[in-house]
Design an enzyme around this catalytic site. Structure first.
Site, PDB file in Angstrom:
ATOM      1  N   TYR A 473      97.215  28.251   6.966  1.00 18.04           N
ATOM      2  CA  TYR A 473      98.002  29.209   6.177  1.00 18.04           C
ATOM      3  C   TYR A 473      98.573  30.347   7.015  1.00 18.04           C
ATOM      4  O   TYR A 473      98.623  31.481   6.573  1.00 18.04           O
ATOM      5  CB  TYR A 473      97.151  29.752   5.005  1.00 18.04           C
ATOM      6  CG  TYR A 473      96.198  28.722   4.474  1.00 18.04           C
ATOM      7  CD1 TYR A 473      96.675  27.529   3.919  1.00 18.04           C
ATOM      8  CD2 TYR A 473      94.828  28.894   4.576  1.00 18.04           C
ATOM      9  CE1 TYR A 473      95.802  26.548   3.467  1.00 18.04           C
ATOM     10  CE2 TYR A 473      93.944  27.917   4.133  1.00 18.04           C
ATOM     11  CZ  TYR A 473      94.437  26.751   3.586  1.00 18.04           C
ATOM     12  OH  TYR A 473      93.564  25.770   3.147  1.00 18.04           O
ATOM     13  N   HIS A 474      99.088  30.001   8.204  1.00 18.33           N
ATOM     14  CA  HIS A 474      99.675  30.992   9.099  1.00 18.33           C
ATOM     15  C   HIS A 474     101.107  30.618   9.485  1.00 18.33           C
ATOM     16  O   HIS A 474     101.456  30.624  10.663  1.00 18.33           O
ATOM     17  CB  HIS A 474      98.828  31.126  10.367  1.00 18.33           C
ATOM     18  CG  HIS A 474      97.425  31.558  10.139  1.00 18.33           C
ATOM     19  ND1 HIS A 474      96.420  31.331  11.072  1.00 18.33           N
ATOM     20  CD2 HIS A 474      96.834  32.202   9.101  1.00 18.33           C
ATOM     21  CE1 HIS A 474      95.274  31.827  10.606  1.00 18.33           C
ATOM     22  NE2 HIS A 474      95.508  32.353   9.414  1.00 18.33           N
TER      23      HIS A 474
END
Length: 538
Positions: A473-474
């Site tokens: 989730y980056h």
């Protein structure tokens, strides 16, 4: 149509900061448009409650990437915050700045003002570190950073001992003099509650008369007069409304929604826009391109001693930790699932770590529909050692599917699509097993559950991490910063190349990804970006 000095699209990790900084003097009026709703929800404020928000459409966009050959054809789940605070309201709260070399690399690519020496004062100004101020740390800033050494599960200390036996140094502060090594993660919480960007920045700003925040307001396009951005069109309560910006429009909608809104507004790959009947205002193939993300995997073990599974799974355990949290704001519910972790190099010749570690004193092998099963883990004593790559060479893209702003864009991650990414991941998972084999941990392990002891050959290990890996989730760099308009979307002051009065201030401007979690760096970009706006406005 109302007119404001500045319109900020998105109230997330950067947008909340921009709104607060631009409004602080009282001289400028600011409108913030947020597609989601309030952050005043119990499971948002309770740190470990993000297991409940992982699939919740009330606070989460719930994006899904395209089936990915690099992930054995899996279509990865991409949660992104859809509420005040954005993804800072639903993330794991690990507070990591990144490596000195990351920012020096940004500057070396032709982006003056973004070296580590340039961004360190912003990081220090942002922080209120529980340990106090020092050469590296800040105190008294808006974001409280909590040290967790005395609160983590005892297994975390065994993990640290095993990692040291495997050759990694103990590091008391990943944001200090050096990033390499293992230690206990610091998290952005205060008094047992999540310290999101909304809590730290936007909520104080909302008390000011010169700030207006519109929730449930979906930005549909940027309004232009010639090549100058003059406002934003948005949908709210079933109506199309418009607001005008007297000075600038700032896009802080994140690495997915910012390129989406630019493309919907005629700024992006010319052929794609023409195909979708969108008039091309400014053709730039870099809008939505250069997508970078960190890919992670967990190795899960059955232990001989109790883990958090034995507390978080039974009803009486839930009641116990619930009471502890409600009465004292302490216990497992006040922490991140990532108690400890670290950074290491798969090749000693590398100048800085290229892999991040995570230790979780619970396991979630058994599937559970509708939520990430953090609060209902496996029935046996289990724990996980996870890792993610820090600077993968794989690149993807985010492109709109139609001219309808309600249609989710097409996310093509292209994860593990280069040989170098596969090779370093292979080295990394072998190192995770090395940590688990050290005396400090081996004595407490009954068996490896995932991937299991039968997975030993390089081919099988690669097949396994392709099947089980996924985003951590980056996502960044879809509107990357750079001096060359032919290769970037914004300049070094975050102004959109080729247009006027329009900036992008969020993680999409990162020239390259950073070594670690991206929330703190995104808040820093918000701080620096607002400074630049105020300097340029005079």
């Amino acid at each position: 149509m109302q007119t404001y000095d500045f319109i900020v699209v998105g109230s997330g990790s950067a947008g909340s900061v921009v709104a607060e900084r631009l409004s602080a003097s009282g001289r400028h009026s600011v409108l913030v448009l947020e597609a989601g709703g309030t952050d005043r929800r119990f499971y948002v404020q309770m740190p470990l409650g993000y297991g409940k928000t992982f699939f919740d459409p009330a606070v989460n966009w719930n994006y899904k990437a395209e089936p990915d050959p690099g992930l054995a054809g899996n279509a990865d789940h991409w949660p992104r915050g859809k509420l005040l605070g954005g993804s800072s309201s639903i993330n794991a709260m690990v507070w990591i700045r990144g490596a000195r070399e990351d920012y020096d690399g940004w500057a070396a690519q032709g982006n003056p003002g973004w070296s580590y020496g340039d961004v360190l004062p912003a990081f220090k100004a942002i922080e209120d570190n529980q340990a106090g101020a020092d050469e590296w740390r800040g105190a008294g800033g808006p974001v409280h950073v909590t040290r967790c050494e005395n609160a983590v599960h005892p297994l975390s200390k065994l993990y640290l001992a095993a990692a040291q036996q495997a050759g990694l140094p103990l590091n008391p502060d990943f944001n200090g003099a050096s990033q390499e090594g293992v230690g206990i993660y610091q998290i952005n919480t205060r008094n047992g509650r999540r310290m999101s960007a909304a809590r730290a920045f936007l909520r104080p700003a909302m008390k000011r008369a010169n700030v207006r925040v519109e929730t449930r307001a979906l930005a549909t396009r940027i309004l232009f007069e010639g090549r100058r951005a003059v406002g934003v069109e948005y949908e709210r309560n079933g109506r199309i409304e418009q607001a005008r910006a007297g000075r600038e429009v700032i896009l802080s909608a994140g690495s997915i929604n910012t390129p989406q809104l630019l493309q919907l507004s005629g700024v992006g790959p010319g052929a794609l826009l023409q195909e979708l009947d969108i008039p091309v205002l400014h053709a730039n193939p870099n809008v939505g391109a250069n997508l970078q993300d960190h890919i992670g995997i967990n190795y899960t073990f059955k232990g001989r001693t109790a883990t958090l599974n034995q507390i978080l799974r039974p009803w009486w355990g839930k009641a116990l930790v619930g009471a502890q949290y409600l009465l004292l704001r302490s216990g497992p519910l006040s922490l991140s699932m990532n108690n400890a972790g670290g950074f290491f190099r798969t090749d000693p010749a590398l100048s800085r770590p290229n892999m991040q570690l995570y230790f979780q004193a619970f396991s979630t092998v058994l599937p559970r529909g509708g939520e990430r099963p953090i609060l209902s883990p496996d029935p046996w004593p289990g724990f996980s050692i996870g890792l993610s790559n820090c600077r993968p060479s794989s690149r993807g893209e985010i492109m709109i599917r139609s001219n309808d702003p309600r249609d989710y864009p097409k996310i093509t991650a292209n994860a593990l699509s280069t040989n170098s990414d596969v090779e370093e991941m292979l080295d990394a998972v072998k190192f995770v097993r090395r940590i688990a084999s050290m005396p400090a941990m081996a004595d407490t392990i009954v068996e490896e559950i995932l991937p299991g002891p039968s997975i030993t050959s390089d081919a099988d290990l690669i097949q396994d991490f392709r099947k089980r890996s996924g985003t951590v989730y980056h996502p960044v760099s879809t509107c990357r910063m750079g001096p060359d308009a032919a290769r970037a979307v914004v300049d070094t002051r975050l102004r959109v190349h080729g247009l006027e009065a329009l900036r992008v201030i969020d993680a999409s401007v990162f020239p390259e990804n950073i070594t670690g979690n991206t929330n703190a760096p995104t808040i820093m970009v918000g701080w620096k970006g607002a400074e630049m706006i105020l300097e340029d406005q005079g």
